[in-house]
Design a protein around this motif. Structure first.
Motif, PDB file in Angstrom:
ATOM      1  N   PHE B 214       0.882  -1.309  -0.201  1.00 51.06           N
ATOM      2  CA  PHE B 214       0.004   0.010   0.028  1.00 51.06           C
ATOM      3  C   PHE B 214       0.944   1.175   0.024  1.00 51.06           C
ATOM      4  O   PHE B 214       0.426   2.427  -0.393  1.00 51.06           O
ATOM      5  CB  PHE B 214      -1.124   0.180   1.211  1.00 51.06           C
ATOM      6  CG  PHE B 214      -0.605  -0.084   2.626  1.00 51.06           C
ATOM      7  CD1 PHE B 214       0.076   1.151   2.843  1.00 51.06           C
ATOM      8  CD2 PHE B 214      -0.457  -1.374   3.198  1.00 51.06           C
ATOM      9  CE1 PHE B 214       0.674   0.904   4.477  1.00 51.06           C
ATOM     10  CE2 PHE B 214       0.192  -1.037   4.423  1.00 51.06           C
ATOM     11  CZ  PHE B 214       0.577  -0.330   4.940  1.00 51.06           C
ATOM     12  N   ARG B 216       3.536   1.681  -2.009  1.00 49.13           N
ATOM     13  CA  ARG B 216       3.749   1.765  -3.455  1.00 49.13           C
ATOM     14  C   ARG B 216       2.441   2.225  -4.061  1.00 49.13           C
ATOM     15  O   ARG B 216       2.502   3.225  -4.853  1.00 49.13           O
ATOM     16  CB  ARG B 216       3.973   0.348  -4.000  1.00 49.13           C
ATOM     17  CG  ARG B 216       4.344   0.507  -5.443  1.00 49.13           C
ATOM     18  CD  ARG B 216       4.650  -1.115  -5.910  1.00 49.13           C
ATOM     19  NE  ARG B 216       3.206  -1.705  -5.867  1.00 49.13           N
ATOM     20  CZ  ARG B 216       3.452  -2.898  -6.336  1.00 49.13           C
ATOM     21  NH1 ARG B 216       4.447  -3.747  -6.485  1.00 49.13           N
ATOM     22  NH2 ARG B 216       2.213  -3.594  -6.290  1.00 49.13           N
ATOM     23  N   THR B 217       1.280   1.948  -3.759  1.00 46.62           N
ATOM     24  CA  THR B 217       0.016   2.366  -4.086  1.00 46.62           C
ATOM     25  C   THR B 217       0.171   3.936  -3.901  1.00 46.62           C
ATOM     26  O   THR B 217      -0.456   4.787  -4.679  1.00 46.62           O
ATOM     27  CB  THR B 217      -1.210   1.847  -3.264  1.00 46.62           C
ATOM     28  OG1 THR B 217      -0.972   0.336  -3.627  1.00 46.62           O
ATOM     29  CG2 THR B 217      -2.465   2.192  -4.011  1.00 46.62           C
ATOM     30  N   ALA B 220       2.175   5.453  -6.070  1.00 45.40           N
ATOM     31  CA  ALA B 220       1.426   5.737  -7.445  1.00 45.40           C
ATOM     32  C   ALA B 220       0.676   6.567  -7.633  1.00 45.40           C
ATOM     33  O   ALA B 220       0.136   6.935  -8.514  1.00 45.40           O
ATOM     34  CB  ALA B 220       0.970   4.114  -7.951  1.00 45.40           C
TER      35      ALA B 220
END
Ligand code: SF4
Lengths: 630, 315
Positions: B214, B216-217, B220
């Motif tokens: 999460f 990385r989310t 992103a």
């Protein structure tokens, strides 16, 4: 063992700790042999001599006793008491832990309840209560400190014992008729000893400190005998007039405890395999870029173009070329499927686009990623952040782990909007609800307040998609978005993505391992193997007549398009290890058609609209297509 | 949430009973006759007998226990013979001072420890991380009583920034500013070890969390790195930091005993040590039970905070 010692000493601090502790222990051992003043002979005429005074290297204390001699004798005593307490706590704690863990059931329950009770005390309260009952004195302080630390050992050892006593070799011993005592001594104990040693190495420093503390309070060693704690306690009265009498024992305690702590940390690190591989390194905000050559010119046209992209994983001395020169292009409104086995580099390619490959260990070492002509490899973090989620958005595989578990989904959606647009909280909330409507989540007003774990897998992925859509991106990168879902939900999500693409003109890069999914959604497909594209072309043509032997095998694996959930691993042979690829075709070891030439030189990706990297393709690609090359 | 709090409160009852049993059993270890211990070796046998009867010591052990617990529940902790006043009054007088000291030290260790741990993780292997790691190693190795003495020497005697000891000035003090001046050194000395431990564990927790999907989310999505670290990652790491804080509260409370002695802080720790040296058993017994009960209560608060922070816990 030698590996362990090497690791231990590679950690310089641990080595330092070992050396300091070694010196102190040796000094304490030889103290009686040294030509020192007797530690307890008072000489009030020489009170409070400063350090370096004649005949008294460290000076004298309030009764004129030689500080050096008292320090060494005190150190001896403190170490002995600390180690003794650790040993007693370890032996009794381990015994309790082993018996409880091995017996299980009621015995375990009752014993561990008792241990929990002891742990409900702040440790010193228990120690004080014990000293209060037994009376002040070094022996009683030792007992108190040992007792206080028993629960810690009992708990740890019990945990290990429980896991060991369910292993096969213990069951085997039980079946062969050995009694519980024999089994504990011959099978269980040898396996818990290392745990006991580690637990001791991490607590012995504490125990030395705690016994010194009790002595400092006047509850431990009684005059004239003195350990380091009581030396410090006695010196406190003259703290201001003769500070050296306090500093000398205090610094010694500090050195002992610090060297033990450093050594203990080193032992733990050397034993923890995760630290060895560097896996605990934190990923940075954007993937590191170490591009040796200038960015290659754009070879293709498109909204998003990737040219000769190379991404490595640097793991200690090894370097794995996860992506070894990938070239791709996606036009607006187009869906490109990128297919391959796990480890083929397809996800790393996708993550490299916005610099989201975890680094360390990932490093982009070459190539270019262009969004509408702008090269993003090596773009400053601020620029990448502007584009992330704004013009290029991602959907990831498992929405349970990719959504923040502790934020409400509405807040996560609103945040995605607010990081790129200055809108009020309320407005972002309204937009979040609209997004949930767009991805066909029923009852969005209620769902907005839910946490991810309260939604079904399909709902969560819809939230993931809504989040990706929140800023109306131009490019959507979907990294196996349906793999974690069951077949019916998968079909719904694919339909949703297809509708969204048509309605919004999104360009989609769809990463998958399933040709069935590609067939449903993608206009074109690129097949990846060992970090490189091996075949590329319009989906239907590739499906009808695959050119690369690998593609042909992949397609043969899908029993019936669209319903297949069969994994690519069904292909015989293992995917290659990208840290040392053989020269020539990477697929050669698994290929039925492999010839000696296949293993020799670099094989180019050739063709026009359809391209293939193979010397003996399954289907001959017509030359005329060359002219239609994009 | 209300139900969860109630459940936790109920589950504390056996723990509290266990604590009283343990304390009672330890005190039963006292060698010889407590009455003789209290009255001294010159006591006449009649006096000893009378005191024994008065204290209920002529009855079987289990009866003595129930009498004692029954009295505790009614707020009767007995009488301190050395101070000649009810034990509970003395405890309540002293407890405030300990609460101020330990509470301040606890806040310091929580805030500084977490901030240091997060910075250390975010700047892993850079200068800030190395400096914090070195400070942590030093911090967790210094005995707090020695540190306190050295602080007195440097900041009170040499630099005269802070008073040497006590809680309020003898003359003309008594206001908040005066309290803070007296509190600064002992609170810092007391918090240091716990700060080191919290920093170290926060760093480890952050490093674990920063590798999760999460995070990385969040990146992103375009969430700024500062928010990724101090928002998304720290929020998730708190779930493993909070229990550590609960444990550290026990260490802070324990360390307070030394610090109260060094800085002559009029708290409950000093009271306990004095009581032990004077063999004032009832005062020790009462003090230990009282502080242990407070600690149990504090841990309930920690659990409730944890449940509130982590919606996945079944409440
Ligand atoms: S190049 Fe040779 S080994 Fe490689 S896929 Fe083609 S035929 Fe097989």
């Amino acid at each position: 063992m030698s590996l362990f010692l090497r690791l231990l000493f590679r950690n310089r601090l641990a080595g330092f700790g070992a050396v300091v502790l070694g010196i102190i222990v040796v000094m304490a051992l030889v103290t009686p042999l040294l030509p020192l003043h007797p530690p307890n002979v008072t000489n009030t005429a020489n009170r409070f001599l400063r350090p370096l005074a004649e005949g008294h290297l460290l000076g004298t204390d309030h009764l004129g006793r030689d500080l050096l001699s008292r320090l060494l004798h005190g150190t001896r005593l403190s170490l002995a008491v600390g180690f003794a307490a650790a040993l007693i706590a370890a032996v009794i704690g381990a015994a309790i832990g082993i018996v409880a863990g091995y017996a299980g059931g009621r015995t375990d329950n009752v014993t561990m309840r008792g241990v929990d009770m002891l742990m409900a005390f702040p440790y010193i309260l228990l120690a004080l209560a014990i000293v209060a009952a037994l009376g002040p004195g070094l022996m009683n302080a030792l007992i108190a400190v040992a007792v206080v630390n028993i629960p810690f050992f009992a708990r740890n050892i019990r945990g290990v014992t429980v896991s060991i006593s369910h292993r096969e070799f213990v069951d085997a011993a039980r079946l062969s008729g050995l009694g519980p005592l024999r089994i504990i001594l011959t099978e269980v104990l040898p396996n818990v000893v290392p745990v006991i040693v580690i637990a001791m190495s991490t607590t012995v420093g504490w125990m030395i400190l705690e016994t010194a503390g009790l002595s400092f309070l006047g509850l431990g060693s009684q005059p004239p005998q003195a350990d380091l704690g009581s030396m410090l306690g006695e010196a406190r009265g003259a703290l201001i007039t003769a500070p050296h009498t306090s500093i000398v024992p205090g610094v010694m305690i500090l050195l002992i405890v610090m060297s033990i702590n450093l050594l203990g940390d080193g032992v733990r690190d050397a034993l923890d395999p995760r630290l060895r591989s560097g896996a605990l390194a934190r990923p940075m905000a954007a993937t590191l870029v170490d591009r040796k050559a200038p960015a290659p010119p754009a070879r293709t046209e498109g909204l998003l173009t990737i040219d000769d992209l190379r991404t490595d994983f640097r793991l200690g001395r090894r370097t794995a070329h996860a992506v070894g020169g990938v070239t791709l292009a996606i036009r607006p409104g187009e869906c490109l499927g990128l297919i391959g086995e796990s480890g083929s580099g397809k996800s790393v390619t996708a993550l490299s686009v916005m610099g989201l490959v975890a680094s360390p260990p990932g490093v982009i070492t070459g190539g270019a990623v262009r969004l509408a002509g702008e090269d993003l490899v090596g773009a400053p973090y601020g620029r990448l952040r502007d584009l992330r989620g704004n013009r290029v958005a991602y959907i990831f595989q498992d929405p349970l782990s990719t959504l923040h578990p502790l934020y409400r989904v509405g807040d996560q959606l609103a945040e995605a909007i607010r990081v790129h647009h200055a809108v009020s909280r309320a407005e972002a909330g309204e937009r979040a609800i609209k997004l949930l409507v767009d991805v066909q989540i029923p009852n969005p007003r209620a769902r907005i307040g839910a946490y991810p774990h309260q939604l079904s897998g399909g709902m969560r992925q819809r939230v993931g998609i809504a989040m990706a859509l929140s800023n109306d991106p131009d490019v959507l990168i979907a990294d196996e978005p349906t793999t974690a879902l069951d077949v019916t939900v998968q079909a719904q999500i694919l339909k949703l993505l297809d509708d969204l693409r048509r309605d919004r003109g999104l360009a989609i890069l769809f990463i998958t391992h399933d040709f069935g999914v590609v067939a449903q959604l993608c206009d074109r497909v690129a097949v990846m193997y060992a970090g490189r594209i091996v075949e590329e072309g319009p989906t239907q043509e590739v499906l009808d007549a695959p050119a690369h032997p690998y593609t042909a095998r992949l397609i043969a694996c899908v029993p019936e398009l669209g319903t297949g959930r069969r994994r690519l691993e069904a292909i015989s042979g293992l995917p290659p290890n990208v840290d040392d690829l053989p020269p020539g075709c990477a697929f050669a070891p698994r290929c039925d058609k492999a010839q000696p030439e296949c293993r020799q030189g670099e094989i180019p990706l050739e063709g026009g609209v359809r391209r293939v990297r193979c010397l003996y393709p399954e289907t001959h690609l017509p030359e005329t297509e060359l002219e239609a090359a994009p | 949430m209300g139900g969860y709090i109630l459940k936790r409160l109920v589950s504390a009852i056996p723990v509290l009973l266990g604590i009283t049993v343990i304390v009672f059993l330890i005190m039963a270890l006292i060698p010889g006759d407590p009455a003789t211990a209290i009255l001294g070796s010159y006591a006449t046998p009649e006096n000893v007998d009378r005191l024994n009867r008065h204290l209920g010591l002529d009855r079987p052990l289990w009866q003595q226990y129930f009498v004692w617990v029954g009295n505790l529940l009614q707020g009767d902790f007995g009488r301190s013979f050395a101070l000649n006043r009810p034990v509970l009054d003395e405890i309540l007088d002293r407890f405030g001072a300990t609460l101020v000291l330990a509470g301040t030290a606890f806040m310091l260790c929580a805030i500084i420890g977490i901030v240091a741990g997060v910075v250390s993780a975010a700047r892993q292997y850079r200068f800030a991380d190395k400096a914090i790691t070195a400070a942590v190693i030093l911090g967790i190795s210094v005995p707090s009583f020695f540190l306190g003495m050295m602080m007195i020497l440097l900041f009170a005697v040499k630099l005269r920034w802070f008073p040497v000891s006590g809680m309020y000035s003898m003359f003309g003090g008594g206001d908040l500013a005066d309290l803070i001046r007296h509190l600064a050194m002992p609170a810092i000395a007391l918090s240091l070890v716990a700060t080191g431990v919290v920093a170290r564990l926060s760093r480890a927790a952050m490093l674990e969390v920063l590798r999760l999907d999460f995070v990385r989310t969040a990146r992103a999505k375009g969430v700024p790195e500062r928010r990724v670290i101090w928002g998304h990652a720290l929020r998730a790491a708190m779930v493993s930091i909070i229990p550590v804080l609960g444990l550290q509260a026990g260490f802070v409370l324990s360390g307070a005993v030394y610090i109260e002695i060094v800085f002559q802080w009029p708290g409950i720790g000093r009271m306990l040590v004095d009581a032990i040296l004077k063999r004032d058993i009832l005062l020790v017994q009462g003090g230990v039970v009282f502080v242990a009960a407070c600690y149990v209560g504090f841990n309930i608060v920690v659990d409730v905070v944890q449940a509130w922070l982590d919606p996945r816990i079944k409440t």
